[in-house]
Design an enzyme around this catalytic site. Sequence first.
Site, mmCIF file in Angstrom:
data_model
loop_
_atom_site.group_PDB
_atom_site.id
_atom_site.type_symbol
_atom_site.label_atom_id
_atom_site.label_comp_id
_atom_site.label_asym_id
_atom_site.label_seq_id
_atom_site.Cartn_x
_atom_site.Cartn_y
_atom_site.Cartn_z
ATOM 1 N N LYS A 147 14.857 5.304 3.933
ATOM 2 C CA LYS A 147 15.373 4.126 3.580
ATOM 3 C C LYS A 147 16.675 3.850 4.754
ATOM 4 C CE LYS A 147 14.343 4.908 -1.466
ATOM 5 N NZ LYS A 147 14.291 6.024 -2.240
ATOM 6 N N LYS A 201 8.325 1.651 2.829
ATOM 7 C CA LYS A 201 8.282 2.359 3.779
ATOM 8 C C LYS A 201 8.173 2.513 4.653
ATOM 9 C CE LYS A 201 10.468 5.298 0.178
ATOM 10 N NZ LYS A 201 10.422 3.815 -0.991
ATOM 11 N N GLU A 217 7.255 12.566 -8.740
ATOM 12 C CA GLU A 217 5.482 12.742 -8.350
ATOM 13 C C GLU A 217 5.568 14.680 -8.221
ATOM 14 O OE1 GLU A 217 4.441 10.355 -5.214
ATOM 15 O OE2 GLU A 217 6.371 9.142 -5.092
ATOM 16 N N THR A 235 0.913 -1.231 -0.020
ATOM 17 C CA THR A 235 -0.028 -0.029 -0.289
ATOM 18 C C THR A 235 0.961 1.387 0.132
ATOM 19 O OG1 THR A 235 -0.064 -0.008 2.153
ATOM 20 C CG2 THR A 235 -1.596 -1.197 1.699
#
Lengths: 337, 337
Positions: A218, A119, A203, A90
């Site tokens: 990350k 993440k 984006e 998701t």
Amino acid sequence: MGFGVVGRALARLLLEEGERLAKRRGFRPIVVGVADSLGAAYDEGGLDMLEVLGAKERYGTVSKSSSGVRGMTGLELLGTVYADVVVEVTPTNLGDGEPGLTHIREALKSGMSVVTSNKGPLALAMPALMELARHRGAVLRFSGTVGGGTPVLDYGRRLSAGDYIEGVEGILNGTTNYILTRMTEGLEFQEALREAQERGYAERDPSMDLEGLDSACKLVIMANYVLGLKATLRDVEVKGIGGVTREEVAEAYHRDYAVKLVASIREDKLKVEPREVPRRSPLCVWGVLNAVTFKCRRLGEQTVVGRGAGGVETALSIIRDLAEVKRNLSGSLGGWA
Amino acid sequence: MGFGVVGRALARLLLEEGERLAKRRGFRPIVVGVADSLGAAYDEGGLDMLEVLGAKERYGTVSKSSSGVRGMTGLELLGTVYADVVVEVTPTNLGDGEPGLTHIREALKSGMSVVTSNKGPLALAMPALMELARHRGAVLRFSGTVGGGTPVLDYGRRLSAGDYIEGVEGILNGTTNYILTRMTEGLEFQEALREAQERGYAERDPSMDLEGLDSACKLVIMANYVLGLKATLRDVEVKGIGGVTREEVAEAYHRDYAVKLVASIREDKLKVEPREVPRRSPLCVWGVLNAVTFKCRRLGEQTVVGRGAGGVETALSIIRDLAEVKRNLSGSLGGWA
């Protein structure tokens, strides 16, 4: 859980590569349930994934397929069908990690293993989730969260066998690296950003990338998995690339340096910030590439370079994780591989 | 088999890291025999490796230790004590691969697994040795042969799960890369070579490196292990760096290129030759660094960078292999991991 770009890429990959995986790895996964934001579809005998993909494409939800239930949530699906592994893909939510966090927690609680590329839940609660997995004898894998298809995490893990990783430096975000690369080539920040958006590298709301939060997530995952720290997003000092000017970048390049958004771990301190990197260093990659350098006590600096995330890349990393989970479950090892 | 730089580094590493390996990996290897060119030492209950190292240092041979037998060959040792794994680290011989080739073949024939960093036997007879291992249900591992401590081979293998590797390009030899780097900085070939020898980066007889044979051996091993080809050294078209001039190198650098000794596989053709590489490409590494780029159908180009061989680096890769062998043997899988 989730049937967006990554979920669909995974479904397609399993259809295309299923035979090869079965032959070469003795690995033949069966999809027993799929949930998206509008509903779910399930069949304990295995869903017809071509049909489910078709329904998603035509009607925007898997719940319109022949095995679909409109309005059924992911959580409800988890309580309805049993699976060996739950794939959580998701969208990332750095506020409270939902709905992914609940999916992962509930799956692990029921002893199901989890493979995720999300993440958010990991950045917010990785130490707790690791503990839960270990406790339940379930496996939690997340190769796709760092480096997309580049197996950065496993590479780091592997290096730490018989050696000590003393520090990490990474260019972990393709969007900002693309923008900084184009600024090196003379574009202004805004021009470079617009171009990145046009090409699909950024984006529409690029703030998570530009502000360094994507890199920070990350970094947290690496810190936990590779270095064995118990870190969350709050432990990272983050600075984005908003303040970097074209002049600064050009001047550094002239001196044989490059300005990069570097995520680093040194003496257990996590940091994301724009920093100068020598052009000759292996870390100095260009365009949308990612790179991570592990600083090892014995092996010296070890670097991996690859394209960052993307639907197919991430789906491939999920397949690798699934194969690994299968291997672990057959060997009945809990926790980590 | 063999107790030179690599063998001794391995022995020391096992002494230093033994406890950690046992705790973290449940892995506690016992050395039951060691052979060097003058003799052997063995004890089925486990050798006192501190004493064996001492004997080697003082008298130049393990056969002078308390468990030693002067004049006993490696082959005789193989017939005398049983081991789960034979570590073959005798010197590389590209003529007939001996004595390594016989050691490996005999060990596999008796069902013992083999870990080696010896490129000779693999470059000359890898397809046959692979077949033999598979046939006998033994494991044959050789991570240290390519990239020293950098786990290049496993990285490539991992990429090929669910993807296709369509080509490989590598800078596989640190000596020649160091020489070409120094030539970029203005040195003549002979000056750069002398400097490399002074610094211990080049051997007294550097021909295997300079002529590209060392790179060719590594390329053969990658071709077999990562791409599944059945190649030997005879299948490689090899050209060394002897003909490269300082002017050529400077001129390429000026155009933002670098001359590198590149080993490549394209359409199943194996080649080693000096070639221009764009300075911005991740493959373009400097000094003694090695780099390998795997060209994947889906994942695009994936690169690993690290320091090439060295005693400790190679010993570390052997430890990783030993741990892997143990894992496979417990899972009773033969052949490859």
